[in-house]
Design a protein around this motif. Structure first.
Motif, PDB file in Angstrom:
ATOM      1  N   SER A 124       0.816  -1.214   0.000  1.00  0.00           N
ATOM      2  CA  SER A 124       0.000   0.000   0.000  1.00  0.00           C
ATOM      3  C   SER A 124       0.853   1.270   0.000  1.00  0.00           C
ATOM      4  N   TYR A 125       1.936   1.260   0.785  1.00  0.00           N
ATOM      5  CA  TYR A 125       2.808   2.440   0.842  1.00  0.00           C
ATOM      6  C   TYR A 125       3.443   2.729  -0.515  1.00  0.00           C
ATOM      7  N   GLN A 126       3.986   1.696  -1.155  1.00  0.00           N
ATOM      8  CA  GLN A 126       4.610   1.887  -2.470  1.00  0.00           C
ATOM      9  C   GLN A 126       3.583   2.368  -3.497  1.00  0.00           C
ATOM     10  N   SER A 127       2.366   1.823  -3.411  1.00  0.00           N
ATOM     11  CA  SER A 127       1.304   2.233  -4.321  1.00  0.00           C
ATOM     12  C   SER A 127       0.947   3.706  -4.125  1.00  0.00           C
ATOM     13  N   ALA A 128       0.909   4.138  -2.866  1.00  0.00           N
ATOM     14  CA  ALA A 128       0.596   5.540  -2.575  1.00  0.00           C
ATOM     15  C   ALA A 128       1.703   6.471  -3.068  1.00  0.00           C
ATOM     16  N   GLU A 129       2.955   6.035  -2.939  1.00  0.00           N
ATOM     17  CA  GLU A 129       4.073   6.843  -3.443  1.00  0.00           C
ATOM     18  C   GLU A 129       3.987   7.003  -4.963  1.00  0.00           C
ATOM     19  N   ILE A 130       3.661   5.912  -5.650  1.00  0.00           N
ATOM     20  CA  ILE A 130       3.506   5.992  -7.108  1.00  0.00           C
ATOM     21  C   ILE A 130       2.318   6.889  -7.448  1.00  0.00           C
TER      22      ILE A 130
END
Length: 280
Positions: free
Chosen positions: A92-98
C-alpha cells in the motif's frame, strides 16, 4: 491551511473521523480463494469471519492501485497527508508513493506527505487522530510532517490473537507450532519493531495474555505518558476491547483511551476476537 487526510482501509477510524469531510479512505481488496470483497463501508465483518473459518486457504489482501491513491489526492486543498499500512506488511505504501508521482506529473505540485505507519489498524488510527488535530490547529505542512513522523517513530504497537489459524493458513506459522499453541491454549503477545512483527511474550489463556500485553505496553510507554493516547482495535469482540481499555483507564497514566471495531484488513490479519493496540 486547507488539508486532506488519506488512509488505506486498515485505518480503523472512529465515528468522528469518519464524518470528517477532509478524510478519504482508499480500500484494499480482500480475497479468500476465489471470493473477493472490497474493504469499504459495505464490508460485512461477520460474514468474512465465517468465510475465513470455513476456508482451507488463508485470506489475503491486494493493495489499492496507484490510480486509486492519485484519485483520492485530486482536490484543491493546500496539503495532503497519506497514512498507509507498514511497508513491511503491504504494498500500500509503495502504491501511494507511485500515486503521488502520478498526481504530480498531471497537476501542479503541492505539499504531499506519504507516510508508512510502520504499524497497522490501531497505529494508523492514532496517526490519523494526530493529523486531524494538527491540521485543525493550523500548523504548516513542514511542522505537521515533522511532528507526525516523530510520533510514528516513537509509537508502540501490540496485538494478541484469539487463534493462530489465520497465520497458519497464510504460511506464516507451521502447522505443528499452531497445533501445539492451540492445544496448550498459548497466546503469543506480538509487537512491531520498525514495522516488522516480533514476538514479545506468551501466556496460557487469553485473559492472562491481555493483562501481560497491557503491562508490557505501560512499561514500554515510559514515564512521560500524560499526553499519550491509547488506541485499541477489537475484532468483533467489543466486550474484550472494553476489558483492555479499562485496564489502561484504571492505571490513569494516559491522556485518553479510544476503542474501535476493526474493518476488513484488520479482521483478516487479527482474526475473530483479536486485539490490536497502539500508544503514542
Amino acid at each position: 491551511m486547507t488539508y486532506r487526510l488519506i488512509g488505506d482501509s486498515c485505518s480503523d477510524l472512529d465515528e468522528n473521523l469518519k464524518k470528517n469531510e477532509n478524510i478519504r479512505i482508499v480500500p484494499l481488496t480482500l480475497e479468500i480463494g476465489d471470493y473477493q470483497v472490497i474493504d469499504d463501508d459495505k464490508f460485512n465483518q461477520k460474514d468474512f469471519i465465517k468465510r475465513m473459518a470455513e476456508s482451507k486457504v488463508g485470506a489475503k489482501s491486494a493493495c489499492p492501485s496507484p490510480e486509486a491513491f492519485k484519485e483520492a489526492m485530486e482536490c484543491d486543498t493546500d496539503m495532503i497527508f497519506v497514512v498507509t499500512l507498514s511497508d513491511h506488511l503491504s504494498g500500500s505504501y509503495q502504491s501511494a508513493e507511485i500515486g503521488k508521482n502520478l498526481y504530480e506529473e498531471e497537476y501542479e505540485k503541492k505539499d504531499i506527505l506519504v507516510l508508512s505507519s510502520k504499524s497497522a489498524s490501531a497505529g494508523q488510527y492514532r496517526l490519523m487522530l494526530e493529523l486531524e488535530k494538527l491540521c485543525e490547529q493550523g500548523f504548516k505542512f513542514e511542522e505537521i510532517s515533522k511532528r507526525i513522523t516523530k510520533l510514528r517513530d516513537e509509537m508502540k504497537t501490540y496485538f494478541v490473537l484469539e487463534s493462530l489459524d489465520t497465520l497458519r493458513k497464510n504460511g506464516r506459522l507451521s502447522a505443528v507450532t499452531a497445533f501445539i499453541a492451540s492445544a496448550l491454549n498459548i497466546k503469543p503477545i506480538m509487537g512491531a519493531v520498525d514495522g516488522v512483527i516480533v514476538k514479545k511474550d506468551q501466556q496460557r489463556g487469553m485473559q492472562k495474555a491481555l493483562i501481560k500485553m497491557v503491562e508490557l505496553a505501560i512499561e514500554e510507554a515510559g514515564e512521560n505518558t500524560k499526553e499519550k493516547i491509547v488506541c485499541i482495535t477489537h475484532i468483533n469482540n467489543e466486550e474484550r476491547g472494553e476489558y483492555v481499555a479499562n485496564l489502561f483507564r484504571d492505571c490513569n497514566k494516559f491522556k485518553d483511551v479510544k476503542l474501535v471495531n476493526g474493518a476488513g484488513v484488520a479482521t483478516m490479519y487479527a482474526g475473530d476476537g483479536g486485539i490490536v493496540l497502539a500508544i503514542g
